[in-house]
Design an enzyme around this catalytic site. Structure first.
Site, PDB file in Angstrom:
ATOM      1  N   HIS A 149      -1.117  -5.786   2.077  1.00 43.66           N
ATOM      2  CA  HIS A 149      -2.279  -6.684   2.039  1.00 43.66           C
ATOM      3  C   HIS A 149      -1.879  -8.029   1.427  1.00 43.66           C
ATOM      4  O   HIS A 149      -1.118  -8.066   0.460  1.00 43.66           O
ATOM      5  CB  HIS A 149      -3.395  -6.084   1.176  1.00 43.66           C
ATOM      6  CG  HIS A 149      -4.381  -5.265   1.926  1.00 43.66           C
ATOM      7  ND1 HIS A 149      -4.625  -3.936   1.653  1.00 43.66           N
ATOM      8  CD2 HIS A 149      -5.214  -5.597   2.956  1.00 43.66           C
ATOM      9  CE1 HIS A 149      -5.563  -3.478   2.465  1.00 43.66           C
ATOM     10  NE2 HIS A 149      -5.935  -4.471   3.260  1.00 43.66           N
TER      11      HIS A 149
ATOM     12  N   GLU B 294       0.817  -1.205   0.000  1.00 43.96           N
ATOM     13  CA  GLU B 294       0.000   0.000   0.000  1.00 43.96           C
ATOM     14  C   GLU B 294       0.856   1.264   0.000  1.00 43.96           C
ATOM     15  O   GLU B 294       1.846   1.363   0.720  1.00 43.96           O
ATOM     16  CB  GLU B 294      -0.944   0.017   1.212  1.00 43.96           C
ATOM     17  CG  GLU B 294      -1.918  -1.156   1.259  1.00 43.96           C
ATOM     18  CD  GLU B 294      -2.923  -1.163   0.120  1.00 43.96           C
ATOM     19  OE1 GLU B 294      -3.104  -0.097  -0.522  1.00 43.96           O
ATOM     20  OE2 GLU B 294      -3.516  -2.219  -0.135  1.00 43.96           O
TER      21      GLU B 294
ATOM     22  N   ARG C  21     -17.555  -1.297   6.251  1.00 43.58           N
ATOM     23  CA  ARG C  21     -18.562  -2.048   5.502  1.00 43.58           C
ATOM     24  C   ARG C  21     -19.195  -3.138   6.348  1.00 43.58           C
ATOM     25  O   ARG C  21     -20.312  -3.593   6.067  1.00 43.58           O
ATOM     26  CB  ARG C  21     -17.934  -2.650   4.240  1.00 43.58           C
ATOM     27  CG  ARG C  21     -16.786  -3.600   4.520  1.00 43.58           C
ATOM     28  CD  ARG C  21     -16.141  -4.167   3.268  1.00 43.58           C
ATOM     29  NE  ARG C  21     -15.017  -5.023   3.600  1.00 43.58           N
ATOM     30  CZ  ARG C  21     -15.134  -6.285   4.010  1.00 43.58           C
ATOM     31  NH1 ARG C  21     -16.337  -6.843   4.114  1.00 43.58           N
ATOM     32  NH2 ARG C  21     -14.061  -7.002   4.300  1.00 43.58           N
TER      33      ARG C  21
END
Length: 214
Positions: free
Chosen positions: A165, A78, A88
């Site tokens: 990630h 990232e 979410r």
């Protein structure tokens, strides 16, 4: 030199998180640097508290935070974290903040201070799929990346840090739709080892030489 690397605990009803599964398999020393590995909670705010305590205790030179990006096929290094929580799903404490700032006095965004492009190039050179990512999302992964870089800006100015990630593990996609991406934990761990080695050993000229992503 000392490296602190974190991985999240399982979340959203899962029994495993590939982030910490890969982290805990890393050796205790890489390229001459001591590697400290910790698990952190997938909880807004608590993640940062645990991280700050670990930084204060271990005084690392470099910090990597690792999280799961289910559905991505590559290791994603990232580049930027934004000052926004837009959850979410609920975190592991059942909290689901929306349209909230991570740090009220923080900047809109912070860029990773890791040699992001050099890391991606070295991982792909080893035959492991990797890419630069320009969005860490708005869930707890972005939260911890932002908090890390905020801490570096406000309390630990010599600290180098960022976020990576990792995809799902193969066992996580057994009941998911056909074609859902996954990666063996051994490849994830090797990618993280390369990321640490690259950051520990690369100098500014090397970063510039490896700055083009093919």
């Amino acid at each position: 030199m000392k490296v602190l690397i974190t991985g999240f605990d399982p979340f959203d009803g899962a029994s495993i998180n590939p982030a910490f599964e890969a982290v805990k398999r890393l050796p205790d020393e890489i390229a001459g640097a001591t590697v400290v590995k910790i698990e952190i909670p997938t909880v807004f705010g608590k993640d940062g508290e645990v991280l700050r305590a670990a930084i204060a205790e271990h005084r690392p030179d470099i910090v990597f935070c690792i999280g799961q990006a289910g559905g991505r096929a590559k290791i994603s290094v990232e580049k930027v974290a934004i000052n926004l929580i837009e959850a979410r799903i609920p975190d592991n404490d059942g909290k689901q903040p929306l349209n909230a700032a991570i740090e009220e006095d923080g900047e809109t965004a912070y860029f990773a201070t890791l040699p992001v492009k050099a890391i991606v190039n070295q991982i792909t050179a080893a035959g492991i799929p990797a890419t630069v990512s320009y969005t860490a999302g708005t869930f707890v992964c972005n939260d911890i990346m932002y908090r890390l870089l905020y801490l570096a800006k406000t309390e630990f100015p010599s600290l180098i840090g960022g976020f990576i990630h990792v995809p799902y593990l193969p066992e996580q996609v057994v009941s998911l739709p056909d074609g859902t991406a996954s990666m063996p934990v051994e490849l994830m761990t090797e990618a993280l080892r390369i990321a640490i080695e690259t950051t520990v050993t690369v100098d500014e000229d090397d970063q510039n030489a490896m700055g083009t992503i093919m």
